[in-house]
Design a protein around this motif. Structure first.
Motif, PDB file in Angstrom:
ATOM      1  N   GLY A   1      16.361   2.726  -1.888  1.00 46.75           N
ATOM      2  CA  GLY A   1      15.962   3.936  -1.183  1.00 46.75           C
ATOM      3  C   GLY A   1      14.472   4.044  -0.932  1.00 46.75           C
ATOM      4  N   ALA A   2      13.806   2.940  -0.687  1.00 44.10           N
ATOM      5  CA  ALA A   2      12.358   2.946  -0.451  1.00 44.10           C
ATOM      6  C   ALA A   2      12.028   3.256   1.008  1.00 44.10           C
ATOM      7  CB  ALA A   2      11.760   1.604  -0.858  1.00 44.10           C
ATOM      8  N   TYR A   3      12.900   3.961   1.692  1.00 49.56           N
ATOM      9  CA  TYR A   3      12.747   4.183   3.128  1.00 49.56           C
ATOM     10  C   TYR A   3      11.466   4.919   3.504  1.00 49.56           C
ATOM     11  CZ  TYR A   3      17.521   2.555   3.564  1.00 49.56           C
ATOM     12  OH  TYR A   3      18.656   1.789   3.509  1.00 49.56           O
ATOM     13  N   ASN A   4      11.032   5.890   2.715  1.00 48.08           N
ATOM     14  CA  ASN A   4       9.801   6.609   3.066  1.00 48.08           C
ATOM     15  C   ASN A   4       8.601   5.671   3.055  1.00 48.08           C
ATOM     16  OD1 ASN A   4      11.129   9.027   3.446  1.00 48.08           O
ATOM     17  ND2 ASN A   4      10.833   9.700   1.341  1.00 48.08           N
ATOM     18  N   GLY A   5       8.536   4.796   2.057  1.00 49.41           N
ATOM     19  CA  GLY A   5       7.446   3.823   1.999  1.00 49.41           C
ATOM     20  C   GLY A   5       7.535   2.796   3.117  1.00 49.41           C
ATOM     21  N   ILE A   6       8.741   2.358   3.432  1.00 46.18           N
ATOM     22  CA  ILE A   6       8.942   1.402   4.530  1.00 46.18           C
ATOM     23  C   ILE A   6       8.498   2.041   5.838  1.00 46.18           C
ATOM     24  CG2 ILE A   6      10.701   0.191   5.899  1.00 46.18           C
ATOM     25  CD1 ILE A   6      12.262  -0.118   3.175  1.00 46.18           C
ATOM     26  N   LEU A   7       8.900   3.273   6.059  1.00 47.68           N
ATOM     27  CA  LEU A   7       8.520   4.000   7.266  1.00 47.68           C
ATOM     28  C   LEU A   7       7.000   4.122   7.374  1.00 47.68           C
ATOM     29  CD1 LEU A   7       9.623   5.641   9.695  1.00 47.68           C
ATOM     30  CD2 LEU A   7       9.608   7.626   8.196  1.00 47.68           C
ATOM     31  N   ALA A   8       6.350   4.494   6.288  1.00 58.20           N
ATOM     32  CA  ALA A   8       4.891   4.630   6.290  1.00 58.20           C
ATOM     33  C   ALA A   8       4.210   3.286   6.555  1.00 58.20           C
ATOM     34  CB  ALA A   8       4.413   5.215   4.961  1.00 58.20           C
TER      35      ALA A   8
ATOM     36  N   ARG B   1       0.820  -1.225   0.000  1.00 57.76           N
ATOM     37  CA  ARG B   1       0.000   0.000   0.000  1.00 57.76           C
ATOM     38  C   ARG B   1       0.846   1.263   0.000  1.00 57.76           C
ATOM     39  NH1 ARG B   1      -3.330  -2.870   3.051  1.00 57.76           N
ATOM     40  NH2 ARG B   1      -2.472  -2.256   5.057  1.00 57.76           N
ATOM     41  N   HIS B   2       1.966   1.219   0.722  1.00 57.41           N
ATOM     42  CA  HIS B   2       2.795   2.415   0.879  1.00 57.41           C
ATOM     43  C   HIS B   2       4.025   2.407  -0.020  1.00 57.41           C
ATOM     44  CE1 HIS B   2       0.435   4.107   4.116  1.00 57.41           C
ATOM     45  NE2 HIS B   2       0.308   2.871   4.582  1.00 57.41           N
ATOM     46  N   ASP B   3       4.065   1.482  -0.969  1.00 54.62           N
ATOM     47  CA  ASP B   3       5.186   1.413  -1.908  1.00 54.62           C
ATOM     48  C   ASP B   3       6.519   1.303  -1.164  1.00 54.62           C
ATOM     49  OD1 ASP B   3       5.845   1.137  -4.555  1.00 54.62           O
ATOM     50  OD2 ASP B   3       6.083   3.289  -4.922  1.00 54.62           O
ATOM     51  N   GLY B   4       6.548   0.416  -0.180  1.00 53.28           N
ATOM     52  CA  GLY B   4       7.734   0.221   0.643  1.00 53.28           C
ATOM     53  C   GLY B   4       8.738  -0.743   0.042  1.00 53.28           C
ATOM     54  N   LEU B   5       8.696  -0.900  -1.262  1.00 55.86           N
ATOM     55  CA  LEU B   5       9.658  -1.767  -1.930  1.00 55.86           C
ATOM     56  C   LEU B   5       9.826  -1.303  -3.373  1.00 55.86           C
ATOM     57  CD1 LEU B   5       7.937  -4.599  -3.561  1.00 55.86           C
ATOM     58  CD2 LEU B   5       6.813  -3.790  -1.501  1.00 55.86           C
ATOM     59  N   GLN B   6      10.970  -1.595  -3.918  1.00 61.69           N
ATOM     60  CA  GLN B   6      11.195  -1.351  -5.343  1.00 61.69           C
ATOM     61  C   GLN B   6      11.672  -2.648  -5.973  1.00 61.69           C
ATOM     62  OE1 GLN B   6      13.274   2.309  -6.301  1.00 61.69           O
ATOM     63  NE2 GLN B   6      12.222   3.356  -4.640  1.00 61.69           N
TER      64      GLN B   6
ATOM     65  N   GLY C   1      12.664  -5.219  -4.296  1.00 58.61           N
ATOM     66  CA  GLY C   1      12.121  -6.267  -3.433  1.00 58.61           C
ATOM     67  C   GLY C   1      13.156  -7.162  -2.787  1.00 58.61           C
ATOM     68  N   TYR C   2      14.424  -6.974  -3.092  1.00 63.65           N
ATOM     69  CA  TYR C   2      15.437  -7.878  -2.559  1.00 63.65           C
ATOM     70  C   TYR C   2      15.534  -7.803  -1.033  1.00 63.65           C
ATOM     71  CZ  TYR C   2      19.381 -10.992  -2.720  1.00 63.65           C
ATOM     72  OH  TYR C   2      20.188 -12.081  -2.551  1.00 63.65           O
ATOM     73  N   CYS C   3      15.471  -6.609  -0.484  1.00 65.42           N
ATOM     74  CA  CYS C   3      15.597  -6.450   0.970  1.00 65.42           C
ATOM     75  C   CYS C   3      14.279  -6.683   1.698  1.00 65.42           C
ATOM     76  CB  CYS C   3      16.126  -5.061   1.310  1.00 65.42           C
ATOM     77  SG  CYS C   3      14.916  -3.731   1.054  1.00 65.42           S
ATOM     78  N   THR C   4      13.183  -6.749   0.967  1.00 66.34           N
ATOM     79  CA  THR C   4      11.854  -6.746   1.568  1.00 66.34           C
ATOM     80  C   THR C   4      11.620  -7.880   2.570  1.00 66.34           C
ATOM     81  OG1 THR C   4      11.015  -5.614  -0.390  1.00 66.34           O
ATOM     82  CG2 THR C   4       9.385  -6.618   1.068  1.00 66.34           C
ATOM     83  N   PRO C   5      11.983  -9.125   2.311  1.00 69.68           N
ATOM     84  CA  PRO C   5      11.755 -10.159   3.328  1.00 69.68           C
ATOM     85  C   PRO C   5      12.453  -9.842   4.653  1.00 69.68           C
ATOM     86  CG  PRO C   5      12.227 -11.182   1.219  1.00 69.68           C
ATOM     87  CD  PRO C   5      12.501  -9.713   1.055  1.00 69.68           C
ATOM     88  N   GLY C   6      13.689  -9.386   4.580  1.00 70.27           N
ATOM     89  CA  GLY C   6      14.410  -9.014   5.800  1.00 70.27           C
ATOM     90  C   GLY C   6      13.804  -7.801   6.467  1.00 70.27           C
ATOM     91  N   GLN C   7      13.374  -6.835   5.668  1.00 69.04           N
ATOM     92  CA  GLN C   7      12.734  -5.637   6.212  1.00 69.04           C
ATOM     93  C   GLN C   7      11.454  -6.029   6.955  1.00 69.04           C
ATOM     94  OE1 GLN C   7      13.696  -2.400   6.111  1.00 69.04           O
ATOM     95  NE2 GLN C   7      15.127  -2.235   4.418  1.00 69.04           N
ATOM     96  N   ILE C   8      10.646  -6.891   6.353  1.00 70.76           N
ATOM     97  CA  ILE C   8       9.374  -7.282   6.957  1.00 70.76           C
ATOM     98  C   ILE C   8       9.600  -8.096   8.231  1.00 70.76           C
ATOM     99  CG2 ILE C   8       7.321  -8.734   6.618  1.00 70.76           C
ATOM    100  CD1 ILE C   8       7.261  -7.641   3.712  1.00 70.76           C
ATOM    101  N   CYS C   9      10.513  -9.061   8.190  1.00 66.34           N
ATOM    102  CA  CYS C   9      10.823  -9.827   9.412  1.00 66.34           C
ATOM    103  C   CYS C   9      11.286  -8.887  10.522  1.00 66.34           C
ATOM    104  CB  CYS C   9      11.893 -10.876   9.133  1.00 66.34           C
ATOM    105  SG  CYS C   9      11.301 -12.332   8.263  1.00 66.34           S
ATOM    106  N   SER C  10      12.160  -7.967  10.175  1.00 63.46           N
ATOM    107  CA  SER C  10      12.674  -7.020  11.159  1.00 63.46           C
ATOM    108  C   SER C  10      11.571  -6.124  11.695  1.00 63.46           C
ATOM    109  CB  SER C  10      13.796  -6.185  10.540  1.00 63.46           C
ATOM    110  OG  SER C  10      14.443  -5.417  11.525  1.00 63.46           O
ATOM    111  N   ALA C  11      10.705  -5.641  10.814  1.00 64.55           N
ATOM    112  CA  ALA C  11       9.628  -4.743  11.232  1.00 64.55           C
ATOM    113  C   ALA C  11       8.639  -5.444  12.153  1.00 64.55           C
ATOM    114  CB  ALA C  11       8.913  -4.178  10.004  1.00 64.55           C
TER     115      ALA C  11
END
Length: 161
Positions: A147-154, A93-98, A100-110
């Motif tokens: 650099g999808a940090y704004n979407g990840i933050l949201a 929804r917040h475009d927190g990925l581009q 997608g390579y880091c996304t699994p780790g980002q989601i587990c961490s979040a």
């Protein structure tokens, strides 16, 4: 090469494997259990792409030997269940990925970070509420080359409500 019998519990399933004693948890997950959602980034613990949960706590799976993980519960992106689904949907929804390579780790961490915050585990920021600074501090170990940090933050902000 020396090998060892390793009993692992991954995403609620038990596995018995014969592994070289030097196999990292990351390589075990990807190469021996075919759980390829966990990504190999730097292989040095600097990027967080390989983040998984061990008994609910975030770890860089590239820095842990599989043999060290007996008698603990390992959760990968594939096994996160409802908290993972809600976080994935927020990332979309917040475009927190581009890429997608880091996304699994980002989601587990979040997911783990929100649990830590909810349990009162302090951070360097020490905010009384889940501020943007608090989220950034708590997710600092996960890098995104796109650099999808704004979407990840949201996404994390939404999931934390």
């Amino acid at each position: 090469m020396p090998s060892i019998q390793v009993r692992l519990s991954v995403n609620g399933r038990r596995h018995e494997l014969e592994l070289d004693t030097r196999v990292s948890l990351l390589d075990c997950l990807r190469e021996h259990l075919a759980l390829t959602g966990t990504k190999k980034g730097c292989d040095q613990g600097a990027c967080g792409a390989c983040t998984v949960l061990v008994d609910g706590e975030r770890v860089n799976s590239c820095l842990v030997l599989a043999a060290q993980c007996q008698d603990v519960e390992i959760t990968t992106i594939e096994g996160l269940g409802e908290p993972g689904r809600a976080m994935r949907e927020a990332f979309v929804r917040h475009d927190g990925l581009q890429c997608g390579y880091c996304t699994p780790g980002q989601i587990c961490s979040a997911v783990a970070m929100l649990a830590e915050y909810g349990a009162g585990v302090p951070s360097a920021v020490g905010a009384a509420s889940l501020t943007d600074a608090e989220i950034r501090e708590r997710l600092a170990g996960n890098l995104c080359r796109c650099g999808a940090y704004n979407g990840i933050l949201a996404a994390v902000r939404e999931a934390g409500r």
